[in-house]
Design a protein around this motif. Sequence first.
Motif, PDB file in Angstrom:
ATOM      1  N   ARG A 259       0.847  -1.208   0.000  1.00 30.63           N
ATOM      2  CA  ARG A 259       0.000   0.000   0.000  1.00 30.63           C
ATOM      3  C   ARG A 259       0.876   1.249   0.000  1.00 30.63           C
ATOM      4  NH1 ARG A 259      -5.736  -0.926   2.880  1.00 30.63           N
ATOM      5  NH2 ARG A 259      -5.758   1.320   2.570  1.00 30.63           N
ATOM      6  N   ARG A 260       1.909   1.255   0.821  1.00 31.18           N
ATOM      7  CA  ARG A 260       2.791   2.423   0.878  1.00 31.18           C
ATOM      8  C   ARG A 260       3.445   2.674  -0.474  1.00 31.18           C
ATOM      9  NH1 ARG A 260       7.936   3.624   1.110  1.00 31.18           N
ATOM     10  NH2 ARG A 260       8.607   1.436   1.098  1.00 31.18           N
ATOM     11  N   ILE A 262       2.449   1.734  -3.468  1.00 33.09           N
ATOM     12  CA  ILE A 262       1.477   2.142  -4.485  1.00 33.09           C
ATOM     13  C   ILE A 262       1.116   3.610  -4.319  1.00 33.09           C
ATOM     14  CG2 ILE A 262      -0.898   1.818  -5.285  1.00 33.09           C
ATOM     15  CD1 ILE A 262      -0.514  -1.198  -4.532  1.00 33.09           C
ATOM     16  N   VAL A 263       0.885   4.050  -3.102  1.00 32.40           N
ATOM     17  CA  VAL A 263       0.527   5.449  -2.859  1.00 32.40           C
ATOM     18  C   VAL A 263       1.654   6.379  -3.283  1.00 32.40           C
ATOM     19  CG1 VAL A 263       0.078   7.153  -1.036  1.00 32.40           C
ATOM     20  CG2 VAL A 263      -1.163   4.980  -1.053  1.00 32.40           C
ATOM     21  N   VAL A 296      -9.983  -1.532  -1.189  1.00 30.21           N
ATOM     22  CA  VAL A 296      -8.580  -1.117  -1.042  1.00 30.21           C
ATOM     23  C   VAL A 296      -8.127  -0.339  -2.275  1.00 30.21           C
ATOM     24  CG1 VAL A 296      -6.203  -1.959  -0.880  1.00 30.21           C
ATOM     25  CG2 VAL A 296      -7.989  -2.960   0.562  1.00 30.21           C
ATOM     26  N   GLU A 299      -9.384   3.145  -1.866  1.00 27.46           N
ATOM     27  CA  GLU A 299      -8.660   3.837  -0.798  1.00 27.46           C
ATOM     28  C   GLU A 299      -7.279   4.270  -1.257  1.00 27.46           C
ATOM     29  OE1 GLU A 299     -10.678   1.523   3.052  1.00 27.46           O
ATOM     30  OE2 GLU A 299      -8.711   0.921   2.292  1.00 27.46           O
ATOM     31  N   LEU A 300      -6.616   3.416  -2.016  1.00 30.99           N
ATOM     32  CA  LEU A 300      -5.278   3.763  -2.500  1.00 30.99           C
ATOM     33  C   LEU A 300      -5.344   4.965  -3.445  1.00 30.99           C
ATOM     34  CD1 LEU A 300      -3.922   0.159  -3.078  1.00 30.99           C
ATOM     35  CD2 LEU A 300      -3.103   1.796  -1.372  1.00 30.99           C
ATOM     36  N   ASP A 303      -5.886   7.993  -1.164  1.00 27.49           N
ATOM     37  CA  ASP A 303      -4.696   8.350  -0.393  1.00 27.49           C
ATOM     38  C   ASP A 303      -3.605   8.949  -1.283  1.00 27.49           C
ATOM     39  OD1 ASP A 303      -6.039   7.348   1.777  1.00 27.49           O
ATOM     40  OD2 ASP A 303      -4.894   5.480   1.894  1.00 27.49           O
ATOM     41  N   ALA A 304      -3.569   8.524  -2.549  1.00 28.49           N
ATOM     42  CA  ALA A 304      -2.553   9.034  -3.477  1.00 28.49           C
ATOM     43  C   ALA A 304      -2.963  10.360  -4.106  1.00 28.49           C
ATOM     44  CB  ALA A 304      -2.283   8.004  -4.574  1.00 28.49           C
TER      45      ALA A 304
END
Length: 335
Positions: A259-260, A262-263, A296, A299-300, A303-304
Amino acid sequence: MPPLFHPHLVNCPFEDPGLYVDFLFERRAVLFDLGDTAPLPPRKVLRLSHIFVSHTHVDHFIGFDRVVRLCLGREKRLHLVGPPGFVDRVTARLGGYTWNLVGTFPTDFTVAAAELHPDGSIHSAEFHCRAAFSRENEQRDHVHGGVLLDEEAFRVRSVFLDHGIPCLAFALEEKNHVHILKNRLREAGLPTGPWLAELKRAILGGRDDGEPFTVWWREEGQERGTRFSLGELRERFTKTVAGQKIVYVTDAAPTPENRRRIVELAAGADYLFIEAPFLDEERERAGDRCHLTARVAGELGRDAGVARVVPFHFSPRYTGRESLLREEVERAFRG
């Protein structure tokens, strides 16, 4: 100025992954993942200069043979980049056929394959049609920041994700645009011409504003010119804006580290093409298969800070229920 890149998924979201990106001002395109390419007409395949492969599961690499077949008999160099072991996979695919007649071809179609490793090292090899696609000219190099391709107008950057195996995600990043304010040129009595391309390169190259720059043109068979400082031309006659950013993410376990990454890769993107195989109610199944859920994925994107999320790679379990996946992505994206 119209967008330079025009992206579209090769197949419907239930079929093989693949993102085709056409270039506006060139007879050129790039492809992310190499699943079934049947929906691409030959003319579009032949525009490809580079193909970036996330990993070599069959639904991401089965299209390789069709691309090779369409390029045979043409003077063309096709670049492919993938994760560790990719050069061996290309070797095996090309080695599965008999090439006894290609030595007489008047052209030499060449496959240039490279594999990236997590430490930044890159291993490459060439396969020439006239040499029956034997593996040759192997080289080892190193890349920085995951940059796989860096040209004047754009770059392609990558990060490694965990899919039970190393899997690559990609960002196609256009460098800044320099817009020419032609109305101001007319007001100043300056002509358009090749000097404008030189001006754009000077600005994008970060040359000092104090450097002299000659605006030149031809008039009645003679070359004429006027000198300015680069800074004056930049301030009076141009506007610099950020370029497009297109991100492609598929086949990633829903881990905090994935996740980190990808963002960070997708930050501020215009488009985030991202897998969404399962609804969040099936997150255990998704985790077992090292895939994201639709929630998810949304959300990604949120967040990005991306402008648009385009989900794909839907599980066949949701045939006839596609809207559920899209709605879950959108709810999570909008927060």
